[in-house]
Design a protein around this motif. Structure first.
Motif, PDB file in Angstrom:
ATOM      1  N   HIS A 253       0.819  -1.216   0.000  1.00  0.00           N
ATOM      2  CA  HIS A 253       0.000   0.000   0.000  1.00  0.00           C
ATOM      3  C   HIS A 253       0.853   1.266   0.000  1.00  0.00           C
ATOM      4  CE1 HIS A 253       1.092   0.045   4.247  1.00  0.00           C
ATOM      5  NE2 HIS A 253       0.653   1.284   4.294  1.00  0.00           N
ATOM      6  N   ARG A 254       2.144   1.149   0.327  1.00  0.00           N
ATOM      7  CA  ARG A 254       3.012   2.330   0.410  1.00  0.00           C
ATOM      8  C   ARG A 254       3.502   2.792  -0.957  1.00  0.00           C
ATOM      9  NH1 ARG A 254       7.386  -0.265   4.276  1.00  0.00           N
ATOM     10  NH2 ARG A 254       7.087  -1.863   2.661  1.00  0.00           N
ATOM     11  N   PHE A 255       3.333   1.982  -1.997  1.00  0.00           N
ATOM     12  CA  PHE A 255       3.877   2.312  -3.298  1.00  0.00           C
ATOM     13  C   PHE A 255       3.245   3.591  -3.864  1.00  0.00           C
ATOM     14  CE2 PHE A 255       5.805  -1.848  -5.116  1.00  0.00           C
ATOM     15  CZ  PHE A 255       6.685  -1.883  -4.041  1.00  0.00           C
ATOM     16  N   THR A 256       4.024   4.281  -4.667  1.00  0.00           N
ATOM     17  CA  THR A 256       3.525   5.490  -5.320  1.00  0.00           C
ATOM     18  C   THR A 256       2.567   5.112  -6.445  1.00  0.00           C
ATOM     19  OG1 THR A 256       5.285   5.529  -6.979  1.00  0.00           O
ATOM     20  CG2 THR A 256       5.734   6.632  -4.874  1.00  0.00           C
ATOM     21  N   ARG A 257       1.860   6.121  -6.934  1.00  0.00           N
ATOM     22  CA  ARG A 257       0.940   5.888  -8.046  1.00  0.00           C
ATOM     23  C   ARG A 257       1.685   5.314  -9.263  1.00  0.00           C
ATOM     24  NH1 ARG A 257      -4.013   7.837  -9.575  1.00  0.00           N
ATOM     25  NH2 ARG A 257      -4.063   9.226  -7.764  1.00  0.00           N
ATOM     26  N   ALA A 258       2.886   5.851  -9.534  1.00  0.00           N
ATOM     27  CA  ALA A 258       3.657   5.371 -10.687  1.00  0.00           C
ATOM     28  C   ALA A 258       4.024   3.903 -10.532  1.00  0.00           C
ATOM     29  CB  ALA A 258       4.918   6.217 -10.857  1.00  0.00           C
ATOM     30  N   GLU A 259       4.430   3.504  -9.333  1.00  0.00           N
ATOM     31  CA  GLU A 259       4.792   2.104  -9.099  1.00  0.00           C
ATOM     32  C   GLU A 259       3.565   1.201  -9.201  1.00  0.00           C
ATOM     33  OE1 GLU A 259       8.522   2.184  -6.038  1.00  0.00           O
ATOM     34  OE2 GLU A 259       6.682   3.142  -5.367  1.00  0.00           O
TER      35      GLU A 259
END
Length: 450
Positions: A81-87
């Motif tokens: 859930h911590r990933f950025t939108r790009a990831e």
């Protein structure tokens, strides 16, 4: 997976405790919650072979969602859930889930028992066409994440290996789980092992020494699993009374530095063990008592492991990858882990470091080429090199004098999850190259060019 999880949910009595944080969830409570979640998912169209991404922070809710989806015969695609939108967009493009289950409202760093959920249907999603029922991602040597699948048989075998392991946490004991339940060990060694054996899982508020010691003392835990940085923090704040009921602990995700192991043993009077595994295979070796260090123990159960050309390889029936990224890691029934190692006279595995661009930062795998690829997307970055010597350090070549280190840091914050951020950034007009024109990856040569 549907039949296996359904049987696990029925294995223990209604009043047997299973999860604890501020409140306690019993096996009976879990059965009711999982059934209710499954009914909601079914009403949304989720069923056998549905391809479902779970983007929920570690919580009672997250564990119940995963189990509910498995009882419906769905494939679970586990997202951090911590990933950025790009990831996340990259992972969505690789996995193509039909549904995304995510938490709503504020999502912080502390463990919460409950989240409200939203289930979204994605028009570009496709159903699961293979028998894999858990899909995860790991950094790949091409800069694109590897998409990794585990089928039911693989997961069941890992649970059975943990059950047979000498010294492993047993039924009736309380396990303080510091591992992230979005990843392999948290789900298999934590959730599924506890369901199978009747272990009582305890979750601290956060991974700080104060929170871990408080939870350990309040719940009188018998066992702790985590990562080296957890035990380093505990060693810096010794409190034997808080861990007076703990009989054993082990660390995974990366090697425990010997000095950390020694400091912890001196502070608490017992040694931390080691567990070695990969996302592709699950746990491979386990030494709960830490008596084989600097080795990481013998292969677990039916694990077949060898060292060939100095690299650790594991026997697998099939490739663990759902997508070919052009890098050969599996051939002729053997998976090459990318770890260098050796087997000692007693059959214990000793790890000697990584053989590729993958490094481990605070227990998380980071591919330096992925960091480089993100940097090169910046419109004013012409070239980039990432190196690792205890921390991620990047050198970027910029044709303009207007690019600052803060510009680069801000760009990384937008594109990369926090643990992938470089700790040091250097902006140069050009980066040093070899005689044949290749970018140098030598940290000393790069430092000399500053």
């Amino acid at each position: 997976m549907r039949d296996y999880v359904t049987e696990l949910l029925r294995r223990h009595g209604d009043d047997v405790p299973l999860f604890s944080h501020h409140h306690t969830v019993t096996h009976g409570d879990l059965r009711a919650s999982v059934a209710a979640e499954a009914a909601l998912f079914a009403a949304a169209g989720v069923g056998a072979d549905s391809n479902v991404a779970v983007q929920v922070p570690p919580s009672f809710t997250q564990l119940e969602v995963v189990l509910a989806l498995w009882t419906l015969g769905a494939r679970v695609v586990s997202f951090d859930h911590r990933f950025t939108r790009a990831e996340r967009e990259v992972e969505h493009a690789l996995a193509r889930p039909q549904f995304v289950v995510r938490a709503t409202g504020h999502v912080g760093g502390a463990f919460r028992e409950r989240y409200e959920l939203v289930t979204e249907r994605r028009p570009d999603g496709v159903p699961a066409t293979t028998r894999h029922r858990l899909v995860q991602f790991s950094s790949g040597s091409t800069g694109t994440p590897k998409i990794i699948g585990r089928d039911t048989a693989s997961l069941v075998r890992e649970v059975e290996r943990f059950a047979a392991a000498e010294g492993m946490v047993r039924g009736g004991e309380r396990l303080l789980l510091l591992n992230n339940t979005a990843y392999s060990f948290g789900l298999v060694g934590g959730l599924l092992h506890s369901l199978a054996q009747g272990v009582h899982l305890v979750f601290p508020r956060q991974g700080t020494a104060a929170d871990v010691l408080r939870a350990a003392a309040a719940h009188e835990v018998h066992f702790i699993t985590g990562q080296p940085f957890h035990f380093a923090r505990l060693a810096e704040h010794p409190d034997r009374a808080a861990l007076r009921t703990v009989r054993a602990a082990f660390s995974g995700a990366e090697l425990m530095p010997p000095e950390v192991a020694d400091r912890f043993a001196s502070a608490y009077g017992f040694r931390v063990g080691e567990c070695f595994g990969t996302t592709e295979t699950g746990a491979l070796t386990l030494d709960v008592a830490g008596t084989t260090r600097p080795a990481v123990g013998r292969p677990l159960g039916d694990t077949r492991l060898r060292v060939r050309d100095g690299l650790v390889e594991v026997a697998l029936e099939d490739s663990p990858y759902l997508r070919d990224d052009g890098v050969v890691r599996y051939a002729d029934g053997w998976f090459r882990t990318g770890d260098r190692g050796e087997l000692d006279a007693r059959g214990n595995l000793r790890l000697l470091g990584r053989s590729d661009s993958l490094v481990i930062v605070r227990g998380q795998m980071v591919d330096l080429t992925e960091v480089e690829a993100a940097l090169r997307r910046h419109p004013r970055v012409a070239e980039a090199i990432a190196v690792y010597d205890g921390r991620v350090e990047v050198y970027v070549g910029a044709e303009s004098d207007t690019l600052s280190t803060e510009d680069v840091a801000r760009w990384c914050r937008e594109l990369l999850v926090e643990y992938k951020h470089p700790q040091r950034i250097h902006v140069l007009r050009t980066l040093p190259r070899t005689a044949n024109g290749k970018l140098l990856r030598d940290p000393k040569a790069l430092a000399a060019a500053r």
